[in-house]
Design a protein around this motif. Structure first.
Motif, PDB file in Angstrom:
ATOM      1  N   ARG A 192      47.853  34.392  39.140  1.00 52.70           N
ATOM      2  CA  ARG A 192      46.601  34.855  39.729  1.00 52.70           C
ATOM      3  C   ARG A 192      45.522  33.764  39.637  1.00 52.70           C
ATOM      4  O   ARG A 192      44.786  33.514  40.579  1.00 52.70           O
ATOM      5  CB  ARG A 192      46.123  36.113  39.011  1.00 52.70           C
ATOM      6  CG  ARG A 192      46.052  37.324  39.908  1.00 52.70           C
ATOM      7  CD  ARG A 192      45.603  38.547  39.142  1.00 52.70           C
ATOM      8  NE  ARG A 192      46.691  39.106  38.346  1.00 52.70           N
ATOM      9  CZ  ARG A 192      46.553  40.094  37.476  1.00 52.70           C
ATOM     10  NH1 ARG A 192      45.375  40.619  37.268  1.00 52.70           N
ATOM     11  NH2 ARG A 192      47.568  40.572  36.816  1.00 52.70           N
ATOM     12  N   ASP A 204      48.300  46.310  34.407  1.00 47.69           N
ATOM     13  CA  ASP A 204      48.792  44.925  34.440  1.00 47.69           C
ATOM     14  C   ASP A 204      50.299  44.852  34.268  1.00 47.69           C
ATOM     15  O   ASP A 204      50.907  43.836  34.601  1.00 47.69           O
ATOM     16  CB  ASP A 204      48.109  44.107  33.339  1.00 47.69           C
ATOM     17  CG  ASP A 204      46.618  44.036  33.539  1.00 47.69           C
ATOM     18  OD1 ASP A 204      46.191  43.211  34.372  1.00 47.69           O
ATOM     19  OD2 ASP A 204      45.879  44.819  32.928  1.00 47.69           O
ATOM     20  N   GLY A 245      44.128  34.213  29.142  1.00 51.98           N
ATOM     21  CA  GLY A 245      44.000  34.526  30.558  1.00 51.98           C
ATOM     22  C   GLY A 245      44.107  33.301  31.447  1.00 51.98           C
ATOM     23  O   GLY A 245      44.520  33.402  32.594  1.00 51.98           O
ATOM     24  N   HIS A 246      43.776  32.142  30.917  1.00 48.49           N
ATOM     25  CA  HIS A 246      43.794  30.925  31.722  1.00 48.49           C
ATOM     26  C   HIS A 246      45.048  30.086  31.450  1.00 48.49           C
ATOM     27  O   HIS A 246      45.735  29.637  32.360  1.00 48.49           O
ATOM     28  CB  HIS A 246      42.538  30.104  31.424  1.00 48.49           C
ATOM     29  CG  HIS A 246      42.410  28.889  32.270  1.00 48.49           C
ATOM     30  ND1 HIS A 246      42.180  28.977  33.627  1.00 48.49           N
ATOM     31  CD2 HIS A 246      42.503  27.581  31.969  1.00 48.49           C
ATOM     32  CE1 HIS A 246      42.132  27.742  34.121  1.00 48.49           C
ATOM     33  NE2 HIS A 246      42.331  26.888  33.147  1.00 48.49           N
ATOM     34  N   ARG A 302      43.820  44.598  28.825  1.00 47.71           N
ATOM     35  CA  ARG A 302      44.901  44.804  29.812  1.00 47.71           C
ATOM     36  C   ARG A 302      45.462  46.215  29.642  1.00 47.71           C
ATOM     37  O   ARG A 302      45.327  46.809  28.582  1.00 47.71           O
ATOM     38  CB  ARG A 302      46.037  43.794  29.610  1.00 47.71           C
ATOM     39  CG  ARG A 302      45.574  42.370  29.510  1.00 47.71           C
ATOM     40  CD  ARG A 302      45.269  41.769  30.866  1.00 47.71           C
ATOM     41  NE  ARG A 302      44.348  40.651  30.712  1.00 47.71           N
ATOM     42  CZ  ARG A 302      43.629  40.136  31.695  1.00 47.71           C
ATOM     43  NH1 ARG A 302      43.711  40.639  32.903  1.00 47.71           N
ATOM     44  NH2 ARG A 302      42.819  39.139  31.478  1.00 47.71           N
ATOM     45  N   GLN A 338      51.985  36.478  35.209  1.00 48.95           N
ATOM     46  CA  GLN A 338      51.205  37.070  36.310  1.00 48.95           C
ATOM     47  C   GLN A 338      49.770  36.543  36.309  1.00 48.95           C
ATOM     48  O   GLN A 338      49.201  36.243  37.351  1.00 48.95           O
ATOM     49  CB  GLN A 338      51.172  38.598  36.154  1.00 48.95           C
ATOM     50  CG  GLN A 338      52.515  39.277  36.317  1.00 48.95           C
ATOM     51  CD  GLN A 338      52.941  39.374  37.777  1.00 48.95           C
ATOM     52  OE1 GLN A 338      52.200  38.969  38.662  1.00 48.95           O
ATOM     53  NE2 GLN A 338      54.128  39.876  38.016  1.00 48.95           N
ATOM     54  N   MET A 339      49.190  36.440  35.116  1.00 49.96           N
ATOM     55  CA  MET A 339      47.793  36.000  35.039  1.00 49.96           C
ATOM     56  C   MET A 339      47.645  34.547  35.468  1.00 49.96           C
ATOM     57  O   MET A 339      46.682  34.174  36.143  1.00 49.96           O
ATOM     58  CB  MET A 339      47.273  36.196  33.607  1.00 49.96           C
ATOM     59  CG  MET A 339      47.034  37.671  33.271  1.00 49.96           C
ATOM     60  SD  MET A 339      46.862  37.968  31.518  1.00 49.96           S
ATOM     61  CE  MET A 339      45.380  37.100  31.173  1.00 49.96           C
ATOM     62  N   LYS A 340      48.613  33.737  35.067  1.00 51.81           N
ATOM     63  CA  LYS A 340      48.535  32.323  35.465  1.00 51.81           C
ATOM     64  C   LYS A 340      48.702  32.184  36.972  1.00 51.81           C
ATOM     65  O   LYS A 340      48.019  31.388  37.613  1.00 51.81           O
ATOM     66  CB  LYS A 340      49.585  31.510  34.711  1.00 51.81           C
ATOM     67  CG  LYS A 340      49.186  31.262  33.274  1.00 51.81           C
ATOM     68  CD  LYS A 340      50.279  30.643  32.489  1.00 51.81           C
ATOM     69  CE  LYS A 340      50.231  29.140  32.500  1.00 51.81           C
ATOM     70  NZ  LYS A 340      51.137  28.560  31.494  1.00 51.81           N
ATOM     71  N   ASN A 359      51.230  42.107  41.877  1.00 53.25           N
ATOM     72  CA  ASN A 359      50.357  41.581  40.826  1.00 53.25           C
ATOM     73  C   ASN A 359      50.603  42.221  39.469  1.00 53.25           C
ATOM     74  O   ASN A 359      49.809  42.060  38.553  1.00 53.25           O
ATOM     75  CB  ASN A 359      48.891  41.789  41.208  1.00 53.25           C
ATOM     76  CG  ASN A 359      48.528  40.965  42.422  1.00 53.25           C
ATOM     77  OD1 ASN A 359      48.915  39.817  42.533  1.00 53.25           O
ATOM     78  ND2 ASN A 359      47.828  41.590  43.349  1.00 53.25           N
ATOM     79  N   SER A 398      51.432  37.115  31.000  1.00 50.21           N
ATOM     80  CA  SER A 398      50.901  35.737  31.055  1.00 50.21           C
ATOM     81  C   SER A 398      51.301  35.057  32.365  1.00 50.21           C
ATOM     82  O   SER A 398      50.491  34.388  33.009  1.00 50.21           O
ATOM     83  CB  SER A 398      51.438  34.964  29.848  1.00 50.21           C
ATOM     84  OG  SER A 398      51.404  33.592  30.077  1.00 50.21           O
TER      85      SER A 398
END
Lengths: 350, 182
Positions: A337, A127, B80-81, A70, A333-335, A149, A331
């Motif tokens: 996405r 990120d 990431g998940h 990232r 933002q990633m979730k 994002n 985290s």
């Protein structure tokens, strides 16, 4: 040159509350812009996570792989060596790649607009943006307008907010005094020009501190400060009586437009924290200061370097808190996405 | 390789004390075979169940080093998940440089927890040797990780998950996940 024109924001963005912008639909942190509007659970999560990150400092390799791959961009429109260094170290300890951009001397000086600069950085697939800006509301504007994002972290905006500084102070207090419910805390000094004081008052009240006081000469008190939920004192001795925590603030001389103080020596005489004035606080009271310290103006050296001073602890805790906030917001933002991707996949399969 | 027995009832679950006995015997033989100095062996439990099992093994094996604990939350590979894990209890490790370690977990399935634990351990130093002991092994390996000492291999019926309860009177229970059963 005013880099930020808040009139560019859409009516919806201007109307969005800090909580609406900072949290997603499930109440997860997406940006960290202000203490205002954040529930106690989020503040506690930040403190718990930061506490956990403090242990990383004991390892031979002071890194965890959470943000490997990232990119965190430090966008400093205003100088701040200490805050930038701790954000940089925090991102690196999370294994992120870090871009340090001194915007005042780069693209903006060549005439590029703030929007263009940010859009370009977003195209570089950053990120998170850590934003330091002289104008109040800058981080909020960026979060609501430009980069849906990217996690935006406010590293201090105008006189408005400095939420990570407030949270590192909360972590320092909790580690030395335990829970907040029985604590009396005095914030002393230049409240008028301080973005930290406002964030500290909001954080202490959200976390349930028994009493929050501000102590300052009348000329350095903003009108209506008591509406934030604090008792106002203009005499140091009365303000310090029986408090458990004393937070000294730096005199923001660079933000003062006129002569709000007769002289530094008179200020020190009436509001400087000395061994004598500290004697009015609880015998086990601790002393904090966000730095950099003006010795002999805000605080006596014997107190700043004394056994009750937590000033260097604050610096260590600053890295842990910034690691917590960066990892939580990225985290989130990633979730978000991943959820959008899952929805698209389901939609395509339907 | 022997196929694991499928368990879908509480009564069919093995007794933890019997598993610990079997693991202790296996480790005693291993120490002898590989000439491991138990005076210098550090037991390392992975939070949370692994810490309980490691403590029980430490007592049974008569290890003198204090129990070390490992919280692998920040070393997981699913950030990431799944996002940031709940703040855990942190790791407590002594100087592990050039020491023999006995890494202990309650359940070994995909192998990703053990991988994360090894990554974390090497951030604290370079151990001489790491042995792995697990109370249970379940099908579903995703990484090439094998235990040096194992209590038992089980396979669970669809929609079931196994849980170690403790820290006192360690026992296994079956949990219905509500998924997978048809």
């Amino acid at each position: 040159m005013n880099l930020l024109d808040l009139s560019q924001a859409s009516p919806q963005a201007r109307a969005a509350s800090p909580a609406q912008v900072q949290l997603d639909h499930q109440g997860r942190l997406r940006h960290f812009l202000d203490i205002e509007g954040l529930p106690r659970s989020i503040l506690t999560e930040i403190l718990d996570t930061a506490d956990h990150f403090r242990g990383i400092g004991d390892a031979e390799v002071k890194k965890v792989p959470l943000l490997r791959g990232r990119t965190v961009a430090n966008l400093f429109f205003e100088n701040s060596t200490r805050t930038r260094a701790t954000f940089e170290l925090a991102a690196k300890r999370l294994s992120a790649d870090v871009l340090n951009l001194d915007i005042n001397t780069s693209s903006a000086a060549k005439g590029e607009s703030l929007m263009d600069t940010l859009v370009n950085l977003e195209a570089m697939q950053a990120d998170a943006f850590v934003v330091r800006h002289g104008d109040s509301g800058a981080a909020h504007f960026i979060a609501s307008q430009i980069t849906p994002n990217v996690a935006i972290i406010n590293a201090g905006d105008g006189r408005h907010a400095h939420p990570t500084q407030a949270m590192l102070d909360m972590l320092t207090i909790r580690r030395h005094k335990g829970e907040f419910a029985n604590l009396r805390v005095a914030i002393v000094g230049d409240i008028l020009h301080s973005r930290v004081a406002r964030s500290q008052i909001l954080a202490l009240n959200t976390l349930g501190a028994a009493e929050v006081r501000v102590v300052a000469p009348q000329t350095l008190l903003p009108v209506g400060i008591e509406t934030l939920g604090c008792r106002v004192f203009t005499e140091l001795e009365a303000g310090l009586k029986d408090v458990d925590v004393v937070i000294m603030l730096r005199l923001q001389k660079e933000r003062m437009d006129g002569a709000l103080l007769p002289s530094e020596s008179e200020y020190y005489r009436r509001y400087g924290l000395t061994r004598e004035s500290l004697a009015h606080a609880h015998p086990e009271a601790v002393v904090m200061h966000p730095g950099p310290i003006n010795r002999g103006v805000e605080i006596e050296s014997a107190v700043a370097d004394g056994p009750r001073s937590l000033i260097l602890d604050q610096v260590t805790n600053g890295i842990a808190v910034r690691m917590a906030v960066l990892s939580m917001a990225v985290s989130g933002q990633m979730k978000a996405r991943a959820e959008r991707r899952d929805e698209r996949t389901r939609g395509a399969g339907a | 390789m022997q196929e694991p027995e499928v368990r879908d009832e509480y009564d069919a679950l093995p007794d933890v004390q019997a598993l610990l006995e079997a693991m202790t015997e296996e480790l005693e033989l291993l120490f002898e075979r590989r000439e491991i100095d138990r005076e210098r062996l550090i037991p390392v439990g992975i939070h949370t169940g692994g810490v309980w099992v490691a403590q029980a093994l430490r007592e049974r094996l008569g290890l003198s080093a204090p129990l070390a604990t490992l919280d692998i939350g920040f070393w997981r590979d699913d950030f990431g998940h799944k996002g940031l894990p709940d703040a855990g209890q942190g790791s407590q490790l002594p100087d592990i440089e050039n020491r023999d370690l006995l890494l202990v977990d309650d359940v070994l399935m995909s192998g990703r927890t053990v991988r994360a634990a090894l990554n974390e351990l090497f951030d604290y130093g370079r151990p001489r040797r790491v042995l792995l002991a697990c109370l249970l092994e379940l099908p579903g390996r995703e990484l090439p990780v094998q235990p040096d000492a194992l209590g038992a291999s089980l396979a669970l019926a669809p929609g079931k998950r196994i849980k170690l309860e403790g820290p006192q009177n360690l026992r296994l229970t079956l949990v219905d996940t509500g998924e997978g059963a048809t």
